[in-house]
Enzyme design. Structure first.
Site, PDB file in Angstrom:
ATOM      1  N   LYS A   1       0.839  -1.198   0.000  1.00  0.00           N
ATOM      2  CA  LYS A   1       0.000   0.000   0.000  1.00  0.00           C
ATOM      3  C   LYS A   1       0.879   1.256   0.000  1.00  0.00           C
ATOM      4  O   LYS A   1       0.693   2.153  -0.792  1.00  0.00           O
ATOM      5  CB  LYS A   1      -0.903  -0.034   1.226  1.00  0.00           C
TER       6      LYS A   1
ATOM      7  N   GLU B   1      10.632  -4.468   4.570  1.00  0.00           N
ATOM      8  CA  GLU B   1      10.755  -5.886   4.216  1.00  0.00           C
ATOM      9  C   GLU B   1      10.393  -6.101   2.744  1.00  0.00           C
ATOM     10  O   GLU B   1      11.114  -6.756   1.985  1.00  0.00           O
ATOM     11  CB  GLU B   1       9.815  -6.755   5.083  1.00  0.00           C
TER      12      GLU B   1
ATOM     13  N   GLY C   1      -4.880  -2.053   5.262  1.00  0.00           N
ATOM     14  CA  GLY C   1      -4.054  -3.171   4.796  1.00  0.00           C
ATOM     15  C   GLY C   1      -4.703  -4.525   5.044  1.00  0.00           C
ATOM     16  O   GLY C   1      -4.810  -5.366   4.141  1.00  0.00           O
ATOM     17  N   ARG C   2      -5.190  -4.748   6.255  1.00  0.00           N
ATOM     18  CA  ARG C   2      -5.742  -6.069   6.599  1.00  0.00           C
ATOM     19  C   ARG C   2      -7.161  -6.272   6.052  1.00  0.00           C
ATOM     20  O   ARG C   2      -7.770  -7.312   6.287  1.00  0.00           O
ATOM     21  CB  ARG C   2      -5.680  -6.285   8.108  1.00  0.00           C
TER      22      ARG C   2
ATOM     23  N   GLU D   1      -4.925  -6.950  15.188  1.00  0.00           N
ATOM     24  CA  GLU D   1      -4.414  -5.640  14.799  1.00  0.00           C
ATOM     25  C   GLU D   1      -5.549  -4.608  14.837  1.00  0.00           C
ATOM     26  O   GLU D   1      -5.305  -3.422  14.986  1.00  0.00           O
ATOM     27  CB  GLU D   1      -3.808  -5.716  13.384  1.00  0.00           C
TER      28      GLU D   1
ATOM     29  N   HIS E   1      -5.243 -33.564  18.209  1.00  0.00           N
ATOM     30  CA  HIS E   1      -4.143 -34.432  18.631  1.00  0.00           C
ATOM     31  C   HIS E   1      -2.995 -33.624  19.216  1.00  0.00           C
ATOM     32  O   HIS E   1      -1.881 -34.134  19.330  1.00  0.00           O
ATOM     33  CB  HIS E   1      -3.670 -35.281  17.444  1.00  0.00           C
TER      34      HIS E   1
ATOM     35  N   LYS F   1       8.238  -0.490  13.223  1.00  0.00           N
ATOM     36  CA  LYS F   1       8.858  -0.142  11.934  1.00  0.00           C
ATOM     37  C   LYS F   1       9.871   0.987  12.140  1.00  0.00           C
ATOM     38  O   LYS F   1      10.977   0.951  11.626  1.00  0.00           O
ATOM     39  CB  LYS F   1       7.790   0.312  10.917  1.00  0.00           C
TER      40      LYS F   1
HETATM   41  C1  G6Q Z   1      -2.465  -3.926   8.017  1.00  0.00           C
HETATM   42  C2  G6Q Z   1      -1.226  -3.350   8.491  1.00  0.00           C
HETATM   43  C3  G6Q Z   1       0.031  -4.027   7.997  1.00  0.00           C
HETATM   44  C4  G6Q Z   1       0.359  -3.697   6.546  1.00  0.00           C
HETATM   45  C5  G6Q Z   1       1.786  -4.138   6.281  1.00  0.00           C
HETATM   46  C6  G6Q Z   1       2.196  -3.905   4.852  1.00  0.00           C
HETATM   47  O1  G6Q Z   1      -3.547  -3.490   8.255  1.00  0.00           O
HETATM   48  O2  G6Q Z   1      -1.201  -1.998   8.276  1.00  0.00           O
HETATM   49  O3  G6Q Z   1      -0.035  -5.417   8.133  1.00  0.00           O
HETATM   50  O4  G6Q Z   1      -0.524  -4.307   5.680  1.00  0.00           O
HETATM   51  O5  G6Q Z   1       2.641  -3.461   7.161  1.00  0.00           O
HETATM   52  O6  G6Q Z   1       2.088  -2.564   4.519  1.00  0.00           O
HETATM   53  P1  G6Q Z   1       2.237  -2.102   3.027  1.00  0.00           P
HETATM   54  O7  G6Q Z   1       1.142  -2.699   2.241  1.00  0.00           O
HETATM   55  O8  G6Q Z   1       2.171  -0.605   3.056  1.00  0.00           O
HETATM   56  O9  G6Q Z   1       3.573  -2.600   2.546  1.00  0.00           O
END
Ligand code: G6Q
Length: 547
Positions: free
Chosen positions: A214, A220, A275-276, A361, A392, A511
């Site tokens: 996003k 990463e 994002g989620r 989150e 199990h 971060k």
């Molecule tokens: C989700 C969070 C987090 C995010 C990641 C990736 O709601 O904000 O999990 O999706 O940190 O972020 P980017 O899509 O910006 O790389």
């Protein structure tokens, strides 16, 4: 537990309804569900609900009709209906970031206008959807060729968190719909082993990378994307070839261009998609490539059907609301700390992981939307794995441990592999576990069923709550419904706890600190600017690294 000391009656858990629930709780807490079932032959009919192709049986919960009435009143006091309408209408309910929360617009298949800042977002949503469909069809048909003229065979989604977990989970879940040639891979981890091992198995001539971020600044993802780009150029040499092998999904066109991806190969979305909550957006590109536009639209259709149910059904017959209220009942009255998610479906094996992020989150917060520290429990710890393996492994603790762990059992009635006998065994176990959790086993039953002494360790208290969710069949449509069901459950709980479920400052801090620490790991001199533990660990790493 809720406290009315210094309370704010605007907050549901400080309201008189909460006090009434507290009083009611004292009358219910020691009642065994065996008694409730024995007293009411219609308990299943009373406490189950079907919407579309999903049946929810919530009768194996420690509730009576009065419990549910009071819990619904709690939802009314919290103004769940008002907040729900505000969310659907595009109001900026994510108050700390000043953003609307409109994942529902991404699957608004009826296309009714959704206004943000006086602009209908639906034309832009539909345009991106159309572009994704066209692009995916080119790749799927084999018309989209790599730099040596071969069709794409492997697609690598590079993303993390919300830009990874949703598409990955859906890709696994919809295995039966997958394209026969295309294979998806998901790289999220910054551990070099992940990207290196994966790339070793791939052919640069036939691999397409989706850089899914996003912000397009996540360390990463960008590090892995640059590594993949370097790996590709080692083979392809010409930068011009990047256009056939790298596409981006982002809201940040400038950063995408700086990376070297043609904006024509970028699929956008908007700041009102968290994002989620983004698998419904262009972040779902890997899903469309894998299962095709038609199936992706069916996923959106299913989610839209759940949105419509959530928006229109009365609170007392509203599946996400019921699940949310039961969670509040156990968290805030019984003091339960966690919630197990137990899919009896190999294809849904990543659902617990996905819901961990979605729920924890969103509602793992201790400051409410008005900036006040809460004095009640909020989001539970979400955990689980495929139920049959869990049986199990850790079910022992759910059955006979000291903690109360409400559990969601999820299964589909139809199974796709034609292995009916396997499926009957799976179903029998699913049912046996929910029954055993509810009933337990008494001393008397041990004696009369020939259980060998010593008896007491073989007695089960029972009275452990569970929900059973039965999907007619795991299809794109029912999967869309299921995910949206949990999204709205999380929303309702966030409203009852007076939280902003749509920010994630806890993620941001880590971060920022990692960026500060990274140069210190290669510093010449010993690091002294942190606490003794962090300094000690950094210096230990520096010394060993430099050897
Ligand atoms: C989700 C969070 C987090 C995010 C990641 C990736 O709601 O904000 O999990 O999706 O940190 O972020 P980017 O899509 O910006 O790389």
């Amino acid at each position: 537990m809720p406290s009315t000391v210094g309370s704010n009656p605007q907050i549901a858990l400080h309201s008189p309804v909460c006090d009434a629930l507290q009083v009611h709780f004292q009358t219910v807490r020691d009642v065994h569900m065996r008694e409730l079932f024995a007293a009411d032959a219609l308990r299943f009919e009373r406490f189950s609900l079907q919407t579309g192709d999903i049946l929810l049986d919530y009768s194996k919960n420690r509730i009576t009709e009065e419990t549910m009435q009071l819990l619904v009143q709690l939802a009314e006091v919290a103004d769940v209906a008002g907040w729900r309408n505000r969310m659907f209408a595009g109001e900026k309910i994510n108050n700390t970031e000043g953003r609307a929360v409109l994942h529902t617009a991404l699957r608004n298949r009826s296309n009714t206008p959704v206004m943000v800042d006086d602009e209908d977002v639906m034309p832009a949503v539909n345009k991106v959807l159309e572009r994704i469909g066209v692009f995916a069809e080119q790749v799927r048909s084999g018309a989209w060729l790599g730099f040596t003229g071969k069709p794409i065979v492997d697609v690598v989604n590079i993303g993390i968190g919300g830009s990874d977990l949703g598409p990955h989970m859906v890709y696994q879940a919809l295995k039966v719909c997958r394209h026969p040639r295309l294979k998806m891979h998901f790289i999220s981890n910054i551990d070099g082993a992940h990207v290196k091992e994966k790339l070793e198995t791939l052919d640069p001539e036939t691999t397409l990378f989706i850089v899914a971020s996003k912000t397009f600044t996540t360390q990463e993802t960008m590090t892995n994307a640059h590594y993949a780009r370097g790996w590709f150029l080692q083979h392809a040499h010409e930068k011009a070839h990047i256009a056939r092998h790298f596409v981006a999904v982002s809201t940040n066109e400038e950063a995408v261009t700086d990376f070297g991806i043609d904006p024509g190969n970028m699929f956008g979305f908007w700041d009102w998609v968290g994002g989620r909550y983004s698998l419904w957006s262009a972040i779902g590109l890997s899903i469309v490539l894998a299962v095709g536009e038609k199936n992706f639209l069916a996923l959106l259709d299913g989610a839209h059907a759940m949105d419509t149910h959530f928006r229109d059904a009365p609170l007392a017959q509203n599946m996400p609301v019921i699940l949310a209220l039961l969670g509040v009942w156990y968290s805030n009255f019984f003091g339960a700390e966690s919630q197990a998610v137990l899919p009896y479906d190999h294809y849904l094996r990543s659902l617990p992981l996905y819901l961990q992020q979605a729920d924890m989150e969103s509602n793992g917060k201790s400051v409410d939307r008005d900036g006040q520290v809460v004095d009640y429990s909020t989001g539970p710890i979400i955990w689980g794995t495929t139920g049959i393996n869990g049986q199990h492994a850790f079910y022992q603790l759910i059955h006979q441990g000291t903690r109360l762990i409400p559990a969601d059992f999820i299964i589909s009635v139809t199974e796709p592999s034609g292995m009916q006998e396997h499926h009957d065994i799976l179903m029998a176990n699913f049912l046996a576990q929910t029954e055993a959790l509810m009933r337990g086993r008494t001393q008397q039953e041990c004696l009369t069923t020939g259980v060998t002494p010593p008896i007491s360790p073989k007695v089960f208290a029972g009275n452990h709550p569970s929900n059973a969710l039965l999907l007619n069949e795991l299809t794109p449509y029912t999967l869309g419904m299921l995910i949206a069901l949990y999204e709205h459950k999380i929303f309702v709980q966030g409203i009852i706890w007076n939280l902003n479920s749509y920010d994630q400052w806890g993620v941001e801090l880590g971060k920022q600190l990692a960026k500060r620490i990274q140069p210190e790991l290669v510093a010449e001199d010993s690091v002294k600017t942190h606490d003794a533990s962090t300094n000690g660990l950094i210096n230990h790493y520096r010394q060993l690294r430099n050897k």
